[in-house]
Design an enzyme around this catalytic site. Structure first.
Site, mmCIF file in Angstrom:
data_model
loop_
_atom_site.group_PDB
_atom_site.id
_atom_site.type_symbol
_atom_site.label_atom_id
_atom_site.label_comp_id
_atom_site.label_asym_id
_atom_site.label_seq_id
_atom_site.Cartn_x
_atom_site.Cartn_y
_atom_site.Cartn_z
ATOM 1 N N ASP A 1 30.002 23.441 -26.382
ATOM 2 C CA ASP A 1 30.115 22.803 -27.691
ATOM 3 C C ASP A 1 31.444 22.108 -27.921
ATOM 4 O O ASP A 1 31.603 21.374 -28.889
ATOM 5 C CB ASP A 1 29.882 23.825 -28.810
ATOM 6 C CG ASP A 1 30.826 25.015 -28.722
ATOM 7 O OD1 ASP A 1 31.742 24.990 -27.873
ATOM 8 O OD2 ASP A 1 30.659 25.974 -29.497
ATOM 9 N N ASP B 1 34.303 21.925 -22.720
ATOM 10 C CA ASP B 1 33.067 22.157 -21.964
ATOM 11 C C ASP B 1 32.559 20.902 -21.258
ATOM 12 O O ASP B 1 31.656 20.986 -20.424
ATOM 13 C CB ASP B 1 31.965 22.668 -22.903
ATOM 14 C CG ASP B 1 32.290 24.016 -23.499
ATOM 15 O OD1 ASP B 1 32.753 24.897 -22.745
ATOM 16 O OD2 ASP B 1 32.109 24.192 -24.709
ATOM 17 N N ASN C 1 -2.897 0.673 -6.784
ATOM 18 C CA ASN C 1 -1.673 1.447 -7.022
ATOM 19 C C ASN C 1 -1.259 1.458 -8.489
ATOM 20 O O ASN C 1 -0.831 2.489 -9.022
ATOM 21 C CB ASN C 1 -0.518 0.883 -6.186
ATOM 22 C CG ASN C 1 -0.587 1.342 -4.739
ATOM 23 O OD1 ASN C 1 -1.428 2.161 -4.379
ATOM 24 N ND2 ASN C 1 0.291 0.807 -3.905
ATOM 25 N N ASP D 1 -4.304 4.267 -9.856
ATOM 26 C CA ASP D 1 -3.393 5.415 -9.748
ATOM 27 C C ASP D 1 -2.574 5.598 -11.023
ATOM 28 O O ASP D 1 -2.293 6.719 -11.438
ATOM 29 C CB ASP D 1 -2.446 5.228 -8.559
ATOM 30 C CG ASP D 1 -3.169 5.401 -7.224
ATOM 31 O OD1 ASP D 1 -4.392 5.629 -7.244
ATOM 32 O OD2 ASP D 1 -2.506 5.287 -6.177
ATOM 33 N N ASP E 1 27.520 29.952 -23.172
ATOM 34 C CA ASP E 1 28.666 30.428 -23.929
ATOM 35 C C ASP E 1 28.187 31.568 -24.832
ATOM 36 O O ASP E 1 27.009 31.643 -25.173
ATOM 37 C CB ASP E 1 29.230 29.279 -24.772
ATOM 38 C CG ASP E 1 30.560 29.641 -25.411
ATOM 39 O OD1 ASP E 1 31.195 30.596 -24.934
ATOM 40 O OD2 ASP E 1 30.950 28.976 -26.379
ATOM 41 N N ASN F 1 -1.558 6.502 -1.154
ATOM 42 C CA ASN F 1 -0.834 5.392 -0.536
ATOM 43 C C ASN F 1 -0.852 5.468 0.985
ATOM 44 O O ASN F 1 -0.953 4.454 1.677
ATOM 45 C CB ASN F 1 0.610 5.354 -1.039
ATOM 46 C CG ASN F 1 0.700 4.853 -2.464
ATOM 47 O OD1 ASN F 1 -0.303 4.809 -3.169
ATOM 48 N ND2 ASN F 1 1.880 4.479 -2.902
ATOM 49 N N ALA G 1 0.822 -1.210 0.000
ATOM 50 C CA ALA G 1 0.000 0.000 0.000
ATOM 51 C C ALA G 1 0.857 1.261 0.000
ATOM 52 O O ALA G 1 0.540 2.241 -0.678
ATOM 53 C CB ALA G 1 -0.940 -0.006 1.212
ATOM 54 N N GLU H 1 3.810 1.785 -6.660
ATOM 55 C CA GLU H 1 4.305 0.903 -7.724
ATOM 56 C C GLU H 1 4.192 1.500 -9.120
ATOM 57 O O GLU H 1 4.917 1.108 -10.038
ATOM 58 C CB GLU H 1 3.557 -0.440 -7.697
ATOM 59 C CG GLU H 1 3.902 -1.350 -6.542
ATOM 60 C CD GLU H 1 3.047 -1.085 -5.311
ATOM 61 O OE1 GLU H 1 3.198 -1.804 -4.317
ATOM 62 O OE2 GLU H 1 2.221 -0.142 -5.359
#
Length: 889
Positions: free
Chosen positions: A646, A650, A740, A744, A325, A712, A279, A283
């Site tokens: 780029d 970086d 669940n 849900d 940049d 829950n 419960a 999930e």
């Protein structure tokens, strides 16, 4: 050793190599045995087994595994298999995401070159670059990839493209002379670095570092030392799991105490624990959240933003600072002449090039000034190797060096086309640019020119004209006259001061300044280097800048309006950076007007940088390690940081930032591999669009998490009835999983498609995983379910378990409807609500499903009673929202 500041002979002596014959094969082999192969080594990171263990040891997974083990021990095989399957799903989905995030350094192996031409034993031999050692002498030519870090011994018109390493878009002219000690990587013009490539000329280089000791290798080490960040969403889910575990443990302890004193069987108490575990664990989280993130990623893709790591979709919704940049992201990555200063006349040259190019910029100027303008434009275009390419639709682009391309484009704007000029003034000779002179000179034949093109210039018997372009200071040193008002004047102290002031004025506006001069010749001098560049007549100054993208200023304003602070990080000098920042609105006279350089960052401790980082919006002359320090400092101040990049340089900062953003067009492979998001159009405005989508996803996920957790908690609380219900349980494991996963889960999918709130602000990174509203909603659902269950149980009604099951389902359905935004619910949510109602009704009235879930059909009154519990939850939540709005007004 600082190789760039040492004399060549000192370095040769230090590395113990003969400059005429190179290393012997035996000496090279001995050095190879000592230093190892010249290659990038992939080390560190989490192994697949470690990633798998991290998923298995997650709090919610441990709860599920424990519940499954107890169920199996008690002989509840069907329930145990179902619970194990849910745990396996959690592990699998977490593992896939984490494993993908770890793969980042492999792309660097494609940068190195397989072969190199090395001087060994007096002969030039092509060898595997892997076998290079310190002391090897390498031949360089156009197109060659630099195989190791080199100190240059000889250079002939050598230019090397170092953008991937330094971020500079233009190829760097190289020299062999020693330089001063304190220089950033991009200014070490006597060095060549592994992974860069030759665009022009030739040279000789002495290997001074190989493999992981190269600048590229150090960057790789920095990347691998920077731990893979955990997304804020994952941190929140981890904290949520721990809190839910505590709530579940508290409810379990209470049930155990009550059951113990009431004499419950241990089997009943353990089954109750299994049900509480099922419960309390959400999930449906992995499925719903992954689908929500995927939908968000798909929407971002339509706006030119490619998500590489799904959690980044939600993280974008929490971004508070964007570090960008300058070159190519905020600017066009295209040098453009914006001012032409011709001795007291400064002209604006910002119009687009069109086939109908004309002297529009010269309107209102007298003939003498126009003569000077023409001479400067023609000289800049002729002393030039760039080309102007017709792309159709009355549009053009330049091919060649960006600075030279800017001069050609400027001449075209005034009606002087490079192709026509080359025909009218054929090139007869040239003295190429080098970094010592900082000038280039071309000599042109005057036999075919049209006199009106050089109006005001007395050619006389001169057969040639030489045009020289270069730095203003360098030209003033070799000039004797200045061309002003259509005639030549001696370059006296007053004129020199005027031109120096004009140069300084343009430079303070962040412009790169080049001068153009000319000299009339009767013949071509024999010794060009010593006899050509003298007694020049200075014509004018070109002020160039990489202009801001036209759409970025509005994007910066939208950024600020959305509560996000823009920060510019660039390798450019402070003047250029501040001028572009001012034009874009990143800084102004009253806000964040301070600029900090990389050299200043070097002198600051991490705490000192953290204390000032909120006051600075512009960082100039920045090296890769500085970017990493800036990101860390901002994160320490509580910011969620996005950063663009780029190049290879970086990659460490991209890996460390909460959202690393790579450039899809100009970005190196390694920057893309370490990033979370790739801009397919390299545009800053795309980041803002992605953040808006991220906020919508973040808000919907937040609503779903609060909705699911509250439900829950309510389902776990209803198990408090277990000690009073004999051997029966208020909810059996399959019922808890159904509520669940299906109820849900379906409602969560509908919520994930909700439209975003208008003017949504960034999600606070330190927001609690379970807030007070979630607690009271869970308590309300639990209390109502307990009340219904207890009423029916103590009234002796056989349907008491079914009533709990049905009531919780309808409460969650109405709970989802109340969790929507203040606008009407989306079609997707309404569809999922209807489907959830239909499925729940099916479980009650389809015999096979009723048997599976151990429920009984409800009569009309009981069904309406269960539904009314949902209406109570809906009314309570709507009232709570109205009270909250009233209290905030």
């Amino acid at each position: 050793m600082n190789w760039h500041s040492a004399d060549i002979q000192e370095i040769i002596s230090k590395l113990n190599v003969n400059s005429q014959s190179g290393l012997s094969e035996s000496e090279a082999a001995a050095r190879f045995a000592n230093s190892g192969a010249n290659e990038i080594i992939e080390r560190g990171g989490r192994s697949p087994l470690r990633i798998l263990w991290e998923q298995i040891s997650a709090t919610l997974v441990l709860i599920l595994v424990s519940a499954a083990a107890i169920a199996a021990w008690l002989g509840e095989t069907k329930n145990a298999i179902a619970i194990f399957a849910i745990a396996a799903l959690h592990i699998f989905m977490g593992y896939v995401q984490e494993y993908r995030a770890e793969k980042s350094v492999a792309a660097l192996k494609n940068i190195s070159t397989p072969k190199a031409r090395a001087l060994r034993g007096g002969a030039v031999t092509e060898i595997s670059a892997r076998n290079l050692v310190a002391g090897d002498i390498i031949q360089l030519e156009t197109g060659a990839v630099i195989p190791a870090d080199l100190r240059l011994l000889e250079t002939v018109n050598l230019k090397i493209q170092e953008a991937a390493l330094t971020g500079e878009s233009e190829a760097t002219s190289k020299q062999s002379a020693a330089l001063s000690q304190a220089l950033p990587l991009s200014d070490r013009r006597n060095m060549a670095y592994m992974g860069t490539f030759v665009t022009q000329g030739r040279g000789l280089g002495l290997v001074v570092a190989t493999g992981m000791n190269t600048e590229l290798g150090k960057l790789v080490g920095l990347i691998q030392e920077t731990p893979q960040k955990k997304a804020p969403l994952q941190n929140k889910l981890d904290a949520l799991g721990e809190n839910l575990a505590l709530i579940g443990a508290g409810i379990t302890a209470l049930v155990f105490i009550i059951g113990f004193f009431r004499g419950d069987e241990i089997r009943h108490i353990l089954l109750t624990f299994v049900n509480i575990a099922l419960a309390i664990v959400p999930e449906s989280f992995p499925i719903v959240i992954t689908i929500a993130l995927t939908f968000g990623a798909q929407r971002m893709l339509t706006r030119e933003a490619l998500i590489r790591k799904l959690p980044a979709v939600e993280t974008l919704g929490a971004v508070t600072v964007i570090c960008s940049d300058k070159t190519g992201t905020l600017t066009e990555n295209r040098m453009t002449v914006v001012v032409l200063d011709i001795a007291e006349h400064a002209l604006d040259l910002t119009e687009e090039i069109g086939r109908s190019g004309s002297l529009r910029a010269t309107r209102g100027l007298g003939a003498p000034a126009q003569s000077s303008l023409s001479l400067a434009a023609i000289g800049g275009a002729l002393c030039n190797d760039a080309k102007l390419i017709d792309t159709g639709d009355d549009r053009y682009h330049t091919l060649g060096d960006p600075t030279e391309g800017a001069l050609v484009a400027a001449a075209a704007k005034m009606g002087y086309w490079k192709s026509s000029l080359d025909s009218s003034f054929p090139r007869a000779a040239e003295l190429s640019f080098n970094s010592e002179r900082k000038r280039m000179t071309t000599i042109h034949d005057l036999e075919q020119y049209s006199p009106e093109m050089l109006a005001g210039l007395e050619i006389g018997s001169h057969r040639y004209i030489a045009f020289t372009k270069g730095s203003v200071g360098g030209l003033l040193d070799v000039a004797s006259h200045i061309w002003a008002e259509g005639k030549s004047h001696p370059l006296d102290a007053e004129w020199r001061a005027k031109m120096e002031a004009a140069n300084e004025r343009l430079a303070k506006k962040g412009m790169r300044v080049l001068g153009v001069a000319f000299r009339l010749l009767d013949s071509i001098p024999d010794a060009l280097e010593s006899n050509l560049e003298k007694n020049l007549t200075l014509v004018g100054l070109f002020g160039m800048i990489d202009p801001p993208r036209p759409e970025v200023r509005d994007a910066i304003a939208a950024c600020r309006a959305a509560g996000i602070r823009p920060v510019m990080i660039t390798s450019d000098d402070a003047l250029t950076a501040m001028e572009i920042a001012r034009q874009l609105g990143i800084t102004d006279s009253s806000r964040h007007s301070k600029v900090i350089s990389g050299a200043e960052i070097e002198k600051l401790s991490s705490n000192e940088l953290k204390n000032i980082v909120n006051e600075v919006n512009v960082f100039a002359q920045i090296e890769p390690e500085h970017k990493l320090k800036i990101v860390r400092a901002l994160q320490k101040k509580g910011h969620v940081v996005a950063i663009t990049g780029d190049g290879v340089n970086d990659a460490p900062a991209l890996r460390k930032a909460d959202v690393g953003i790579a450039m899809g067009i100009s970005g190196a492979d390694i920057s893309k591999e370490t990033s979370d998001l790739i801009l397919l159009d390299d545009s800053f405005t795309t980041i803002i669009a992605a953040i808006k989508e991220g906020r919508a996803v973040s808000e919907n996920i937040r609503k779903f998490i609060n909705f699911s957790v509250a439900g829950n908690i309510g389902k776990a609380l209803v198990m408090l009835l277990a000690p009073f219900s004999g051997t029966s349980l208020p909810l059996i494991p399959l019922q808890a999983l159904w509520l669940n996963l299906y109820i849900d889960g379906l409602l969560g999918l509908g919520m994930s498609a909700e439209n975003p709130e208008a003017n949504a602000s960034p999600r606070k990174p330190d927001s609690r995983s379970i807030d007070s509203q979630t607690i009271w909603r869970g308590a309300l659902i639990g209390a109502l379910a307990l009340s219904v269950g207890a009423w029916y149980y103590f009234a002796g009604r056989a349907e008491w378990q079914t009533m709990i099951f049905a009531s919780i389902a309808f409460m969650q359905i109405f709970h989802a409807l109340a969790s929507r935004s203040n606008k009407a619910p989306s079609v997707s949510l309404l569809g999922m609500l209807a489907l959830a109602v239909a499925l729940q009704i099916t479980t009650l009235y389809v015999p096979s499903l009723a048997k599976l879930f151990e429920v009984m059909p409800l009569n009309g009154y009981d069904l309406m009673t269960a539904m009314s519990m949902g209406l109570v939850v809906f009314a309570a939540m709507e009232l709570g929202k109205k009270l909250s709005v009233s209290s905030n007004q």
